[in-house]
Scaffold this active site. Structure first.
Site: not given
Ligand code: PLP
Length: 479
Positions: A218
């Site tokens: 992210k």
């Molecule tokens: C990455 C993501 C998540 C989940 O996050 P994690 O930390 O990987 O559990 C939830 N929603 C969206 C839209 C994402 O891109």
């Protein structure tokens, strides 16, 4: 089964002045091999020192007396987003489940989610035995629309989870108006949109209770897994804290009581990861600004090519540029509309050969994932609960999601590093080169054996299952 798309060599292709032969056909790559993608997240000396200091403190979790990194991150993130409370958790998926749990979502409740997102958005309500109800997206923003949300509301709807997909905020005022009219809280899943603004407000500060991921992929990362919840509502923040740690009310000071008031999880974050993210957060605004400059310079050049629909942001919001999704326009390539998918596959292949890591993001709409479509995972529940209406998956309910998955590809991660500017200029060269060879590529697309991504995914699913459990085993629902 999947039909692998083979690209026939096209005889008589002549090199175009300035850009040369397509790399796909043996020409030179537009992106030189020695121009490497810088690793993300970037790890600086400050990051290293921050983690080492946390390690030396001997305080590793929220339960360690005097631990400072986790509350520090929570305060800084609340200040950054402009919310009263932030709660750090173990990952972004848990953040969504905890946010919904804090709102009091119960088995059989319906939670509206978009049909195009990461699986977590729809799995999180399911972990609470709530029913995800999917809505189609807008073809330009890739986000769910207020009209689609309104059409999906039933007397059982208890929450609307909006996803600021790829980093572009949804129209919060329009969806908020619908939500208020029906008395339903909005949860922002801002996992892809750290720092993006909608009408001057940061995402994560607009819904009732909102979530972020700090996964390494992210825009704001930790050195592993992490998540954040934000809310202005003190009671919701307290409930989220309880759900993070076994349903306990954790005193600010003094002894832990070990009384569980609610069914909680263990979704505590780690102090080392909080220290890492605090260090990243200190330079986040500067890096986001640099990323914005780098990405816009790429997108300006791609948007000038009629064959591509490049991402953008309406005037009233900013884009976090987490993922860059490009649609192809078959008409601009001189092709019939039904060749959109083969054209996308051909262009994607041509770009990859040039050194651009173009790839799909999601092969199918979320409701087509087996867990929802075949009601797997919780022994047929929550769908088997009394009063839950049958909602069989129908392809025709999600025309835009299917179309977008078919005719677009995405760039991920390579553009996140603030030093990616020169690399992205070579990507722009590749897009321009591919566009110059549009007649060749249109010819390839028109003769390409083609399987839709969701059909390919079904083939992959069957093969993977057979490899893991043996051919012919039944794919049990757990019921
Ligand atoms: C990455 C993501 C998540 C989940 O996050 P994690 O930390 O990987 O559990 C939830 N929603 C969206 C839209 C994402 O891109």
């Amino acid at each position: 089964m999947t039909t692998s798309a083979t690209v026939p060599a096209t005889p008589g292709t002549t090199a175009t002045a300035g850009t040369g032969k397509l790399a796909m056909l043996g020409g030179r790559r537009a992106v030189p091999r020695d121009l490497r993608i810088a690793p993300w997240p970037q790890v600086t000396e400050e990051d290293r020192q921050a983690v080492l200091d946390a390690l030396d403190s001997g305080r590793f979790t929220t339960a360690s007396a005097g631990e400072q990194e986790i509350p520090g991150l929570e305060q800084e993130w609340a200040a950054f987003t402009g919310t009263r409370h932030a709660v750090a958790v173990s990952n972004g998926t848990a953040a969504i489940s905890l946010a919904l749990g804090a709102l009091g979502i119960e088995p059989g409740d319906e939670v509206i989610v978009p049909a195009l997102s990461f699986i977590a958005t729809a799995a999180a309500p399911l972990h609470l035995m709530a029913v995800p109800v999917f809505v189609d997206i807008d073809p330009r923003t890739y986000n769910m629309t207020a009209a689609a949300v309104e059409a999906a509301i039933t007397p059982r709807t208890r929450a609307i989870v909006v996803v600021h997909l790829h980093g572009l905020p949804v129209d919060m005022d329009e969806i908020g108006a619908v939500a208020r009219r029906h008395g339903i809280p909005v949860v922002e899943d801002a996992a892809q949109a750290h720092g993006a603004e909608y009408r001057g407000r940061k995402v994560g500060s607009i819904g009732a209770i909102n979530t972020f991921s700090l996964n390494v992929s992210k825009n704001l990362a930790t050195c592993g897994e992490g998540g954040l919840i934000t809310t202005d509502d003190e009671r919701l923040a307290t409930r989220a804290l309880m759900l993070r740690q076994f349903g306990e009310l954790i005193p600010g000071r003094g002894e832990r009581s070990y009384v569980s008031h609610l069914l909680g999880w263990n979704n505590k974050p780690s102090a080392l990861q909080a220290a890492f993210t605090r260090s990243q957060l200190a330079r986040f605004p500067a890096e986001a600004a640099q990323r914005d400059t780098n990405v816009r310079a790429l997108l300006d050049r791609v948007a000038a090519l009629p064959g591509f629909l490049a991402p953008g942001a309406p005037e009233d919001r900013t884009h976090a540029w987490h993922i860059l999704r490009f649609r192809v326009d078959p008409a601009a390539f001189g092709l019939d509309d039904h060749l959109a998918g083969p054209l996308r596959a051909t262009v994607q292949r041509a770009l990859r050969a040039e050194g651009v890591p173009a790839a799909p993001y999601q092969l199918m709409p979320l409701p087509a994932q087996k867990v929802f479509r075949e009601k797997r995972g919780l022994g047929g529940y929550p769908w088997a609960l009394p009063g839950v209406p049958e909602r069989p998956f129908r392809e025709e309910d999600f025309p835009v999601t299917h179309r977008v998955i078919d005719d677009s590809f995405a760039l991920q991660k390579a553009h996140l590093h603030p030093g990616a500017g020169p690399l992205l200029q070579r990507y722009a060269d590749a897009f321009e080169k591919v566009w110059e060879h549009r007649d060749t590529l249109a010819g390839v697309a028109a003769s390409l054996p083609y399987t839709h991504p969701w059909e390919q995914a079904a083939g992959i699913a069957a093969t993977e299952w057979d490899t893991a459990f043996g051919t012919g085993t039944t794919e049990g629902t757990g019921a």
